[in-house]
Design an enzyme around this catalytic site. Structure first.
Site, PDB file in Angstrom:
ATOM      1  N   ASP A 179      24.820 -29.424 -17.743  1.00 19.36           N
ATOM      2  CA  ASP A 179      25.184 -29.871 -19.090  1.00 19.36           C
ATOM      3  C   ASP A 179      25.433 -31.372 -19.073  1.00 19.36           C
ATOM      4  O   ASP A 179      25.653 -31.974 -20.115  1.00 19.36           O
ATOM      5  CB  ASP A 179      26.506 -29.209 -19.517  1.00 19.36           C
ATOM      6  CG  ASP A 179      27.626 -29.626 -18.565  1.00 19.36           C
ATOM      7  OD1 ASP A 179      27.475 -29.381 -17.351  1.00 19.36           O
ATOM      8  OD2 ASP A 179      28.613 -30.238 -19.010  1.00 19.36           O
ATOM      9  N   GLU A 201      21.495 -20.056  -3.773  1.00 20.29           N
ATOM     10  CA  GLU A 201      22.225 -20.723  -4.863  1.00 20.29           C
ATOM     11  C   GLU A 201      23.399 -21.482  -4.251  1.00 20.29           C
ATOM     12  O   GLU A 201      24.216 -20.897  -3.542  1.00 20.29           O
ATOM     13  CB  GLU A 201      22.735 -19.710  -5.902  1.00 20.29           C
ATOM     14  CG  GLU A 201      23.393 -20.437  -7.075  1.00 20.29           C
ATOM     15  CD  GLU A 201      24.056 -19.529  -8.102  1.00 20.29           C
ATOM     16  OE1 GLU A 201      24.190 -18.317  -7.867  1.00 20.29           O
ATOM     17  OE2 GLU A 201      24.462 -20.079  -9.150  1.00 20.29           O
ATOM     18  N   GLU A 246      29.388 -20.675  -1.859  1.00 19.57           N
ATOM     19  CA  GLU A 246      30.480 -21.178  -2.715  1.00 19.57           C
ATOM     20  C   GLU A 246      31.628 -21.604  -1.798  1.00 19.57           C
ATOM     21  O   GLU A 246      32.135 -20.797  -1.026  1.00 19.57           O
ATOM     22  CB  GLU A 246      30.922 -20.084  -3.698  1.00 19.57           C
ATOM     23  CG  GLU A 246      32.137 -20.427  -4.530  1.00 19.57           C
ATOM     24  CD  GLU A 246      32.057 -21.769  -5.252  1.00 19.57           C
ATOM     25  OE1 GLU A 246      31.152 -21.952  -6.054  1.00 19.57           O
ATOM     26  OE2 GLU A 246      32.903 -22.643  -4.976  1.00 19.57           O
ATOM     27  N   GLU A 255      27.022 -22.099 -18.126  1.00 19.02           N
ATOM     28  CA  GLU A 255      25.944 -22.197 -19.116  1.00 19.02           C
ATOM     29  C   GLU A 255      26.313 -21.430 -20.380  1.00 19.02           C
ATOM     30  O   GLU A 255      26.137 -21.924 -21.497  1.00 19.02           O
ATOM     31  CB  GLU A 255      24.670 -21.621 -18.484  1.00 19.02           C
ATOM     32  CG  GLU A 255      23.416 -21.856 -19.295  1.00 19.02           C
ATOM     33  CD  GLU A 255      22.173 -21.493 -18.480  1.00 19.02           C
ATOM     34  OE1 GLU A 255      22.298 -20.966 -17.354  1.00 19.02           O
ATOM     35  OE2 GLU A 255      21.083 -21.734 -18.996  1.00 19.02           O
ATOM     36  N   THR A 300      24.424 -18.788 -16.295  1.00 22.86           N
ATOM     37  CA  THR A 300      25.590 -18.874 -15.408  1.00 22.86           C
ATOM     38  C   THR A 300      26.840 -18.829 -16.297  1.00 22.86           C
ATOM     39  O   THR A 300      26.739 -18.923 -17.523  1.00 22.86           O
ATOM     40  CB  THR A 300      25.589 -20.190 -14.606  1.00 22.86           C
ATOM     41  OG1 THR A 300      26.024 -21.251 -15.443  1.00 22.86           O
ATOM     42  CG2 THR A 300      24.219 -20.510 -14.042  1.00 22.86           C
ATOM     43  N   GLU A 301      28.021 -18.753 -15.675  1.00 27.00           N
ATOM     44  CA  GLU A 301      29.255 -18.748 -16.486  1.00 27.00           C
ATOM     45  C   GLU A 301      29.370 -20.043 -17.278  1.00 27.00           C
ATOM     46  O   GLU A 301      29.694 -20.038 -18.464  1.00 27.00           O
ATOM     47  CB  GLU A 301      30.517 -18.626 -15.608  1.00 27.00           C
ATOM     48  CG  GLU A 301      30.652 -17.365 -14.794  1.00 27.00           C
ATOM     49  CD  GLU A 301      29.985 -17.483 -13.437  1.00 27.00           C
ATOM     50  OE1 GLU A 301      29.521 -16.456 -12.948  1.00 27.00           O
ATOM     51  OE2 GLU A 301      29.902 -18.586 -12.868  1.00 27.00           O
ATOM     52  N   ASP A 342      29.012 -29.838  -9.565  1.00 27.59           N
ATOM     53  CA  ASP A 342      30.073 -30.816  -9.865  1.00 27.59           C
ATOM     54  C   ASP A 342      29.446 -32.210  -9.973  1.00 27.59           C
ATOM     55  O   ASP A 342      28.697 -32.618  -9.086  1.00 27.59           O
ATOM     56  CB  ASP A 342      31.119 -30.800  -8.738  1.00 27.59           C
ATOM     57  CG  ASP A 342      31.868 -29.477  -8.679  1.00 27.59           C
ATOM     58  OD1 ASP A 342      32.015 -28.841  -9.746  1.00 27.59           O
ATOM     59  OD2 ASP A 342      32.283 -29.068  -7.586  1.00 27.59           O
TER      60      ASP A 342
HETATM   61  C1  LIG Z   1      31.031 -26.560 -12.002  1.00 28.65           C
HETATM   62  S1  LIG Z   1      31.049 -25.158 -11.000  1.00 28.65           S
HETATM   63  C2  LIG Z   1      29.631 -24.235 -11.584  1.00 28.65           C
HETATM   64  C3  LIG Z   1      29.671 -22.804 -11.151  1.00 28.65           C
HETATM   65  C4  LIG Z   1      28.427 -21.970 -11.495  1.00 28.65           C
HETATM   66  N1  LIG Z   1      27.262 -22.459 -10.788  1.00 28.65           N
HETATM   67  C5  LIG Z   1      28.164 -21.971 -12.974  1.00 28.65           C
HETATM   68  O1  LIG Z   1      27.173 -22.583 -13.400  1.00 28.65           O
HETATM   69  O2  LIG Z   1      28.911 -21.328 -13.720  1.00 28.65           O
HETATM   70  C6  LIG Z   1      30.438 -25.823  -9.464  1.00 28.65           C
HETATM   71  C7  LIG Z   1      30.749 -24.931  -8.263  1.00 28.65           C
HETATM   72  O3  LIG Z   1      30.098 -25.445  -7.127  1.00 28.65           O
HETATM   73  C8  LIG Z   1      30.955 -25.331  -6.007  1.00 28.65           C
HETATM   74  N2  LIG Z   1      30.534 -26.372  -5.045  1.00 28.65           N
HETATM   75  C9  LIG Z   1      30.505 -27.705  -5.268  1.00 28.65           C
HETATM   76  N3  LIG Z   1      30.063 -28.372  -4.176  1.00 28.65           N
HETATM   77  C10 LIG Z   1      29.799 -27.413  -3.237  1.00 28.65           C
HETATM   78  C11 LIG Z   1      29.346 -27.462  -1.905  1.00 28.65           C
HETATM   79  N4  LIG Z   1      29.074 -28.631  -1.297  1.00 28.65           N
HETATM   80  N5  LIG Z   1      29.181 -26.301  -1.224  1.00 28.65           N
HETATM   81  C12 LIG Z   1      29.485 -25.122  -1.821  1.00 28.65           C
HETATM   82  N6  LIG Z   1      29.938 -25.005  -3.090  1.00 28.65           N
HETATM   83  C13 LIG Z   1      30.090 -26.138  -3.797  1.00 28.65           C
HETATM   84  C14 LIG Z   1      32.346 -25.583  -6.582  1.00 28.65           C
HETATM   85  O4  LIG Z   1      33.362 -25.041  -5.758  1.00 28.65           O
HETATM   86  C15 LIG Z   1      32.239 -24.876  -7.932  1.00 28.65           C
HETATM   87  O5  LIG Z   1      32.649 -23.525  -7.861  1.00 28.65           O
END
Ligand SMILES: C[S@@+](CC[C@H](N)C(=O)[O-])C[C@H]1O[C@@H](n2cnc3c(N)ncnc32)[C@H](O)[C@@H]1O
Length: 211
Positions: free
Chosen positions: A154, A44, A69, A194, A191-192, A118
């Site tokens: 989303d 993941e 992460e 979601e 996920t959180e 992101d």
């Molecule tokens: C919008 S959050 C979603 C978190 C979780 N997947 C959820 O659905 O609740 C996106 C996460 O991806 C991590 N992230 C983004 N680009 C990344 C990368 N290149 N390598 C590791 N983590 C990354 C960010 O730090 C962030 O915590």
């Protein structure tokens, strides 16, 4: 949404280096053995606070999960939760996934999960999107022959961009859904992000890709 800095996060990760690895390349080609994985190997990317891989491991105890992460605060929250439950077959990497090919061997991974990645909406930041060409090329190399990418978001614009990017790069869209949580869903975990979007009544976009 950025999480407020947690003063305990870095010390917690330093104290738990057998779970949040600082040497992932050491396990290149050996993740199954490391995780005692008898089923599929999942990765993941961007696991946030960890609900997904922890929940999925409870559903699929034979499978192994590597959660990546880059944010230390999120990684520490996820690790803290994971360490409170059965975690023999899960492990974390608190680094940027752009180095994926240093950590995994060709054909080693069965499923890559991209959950609510992101969106990086500015054109100049497109290369940072986890569904941009350079990431897709890495995924192709690291996925097993029958392997797949499962993506949920989303964000309609990110979804449209990703559909185009996967298609341009020769991926097969095996499943596609523009309101995934409107129907019955079996065998998947929220996920959180979601959970939050579903509570707000927003549609969840999902697709499954094969090479
Ligand atoms: C919008 S959050 C979603 C978190 C979780 N997947 C959820 O659905 O609740 C996106 C996460 O991806 C991590 N992230 C983004 N680009 C990344 C990368 N290149 N390598 C590791 N983590 C990354 C960010 O730090 C962030 O915590």
């Amino acid at each position: 949404m950025r999480m407020r800095k947690k003063t305990w996060a870095e010390p917690f990760i330093s104290e738990n280096r057998d779970y949040v690895l600082d040497n992932p390349s050491e396990y290149k080609g050996k993740w199954r053995e490391k995780l005692n994985c008898k089923g599929l190997l999942h990765v993941e990317i961007g696991c946030g606070k960890g609900d997904y891989f922890i929940g999925m491991h409870q559903r699929y105890p034979e499978d192994g999960f590597v959660a990546i992460e880059k944010d230390t605060n999120c990684a520490a929250v996820a690790a803290k939760k994971a360490l409170q439950v059965d975690h023999e077959s899960t492990i974390m990497i608190n680094m940027d996934a752009c180095n994926l090919e240093e950590w995994f061997d060709k054909n080693e991974i069965d499923i890559i999960h991209l959950n609510f990645s992101d969106p990086w909406p500015k054109k100049g930041h497109a290369k940072r999107r986890l569904s941009s060409k350079s990431f897709l090329d890495m995924y192709r190399n690291l996925l097993s022959d029958n392997g797949e990418i499962q993506m949920k978001t989303d964000n309609r614009k990110l979804f449209e961009y990703s559909v185009a990017e996967f298609s341009k790069n020769g991926w097969i869209i095996n499943e596609i859904n523009v309101d995934y949580r409107a129907g019955d869903v079996e065998g998947d975990t929220m996920t959180e992000y979601e959970t939050r979007f579903v509570e707000l009544g927003q549609p969840i976009y999902r697709m499954v890709l094969k090479k």
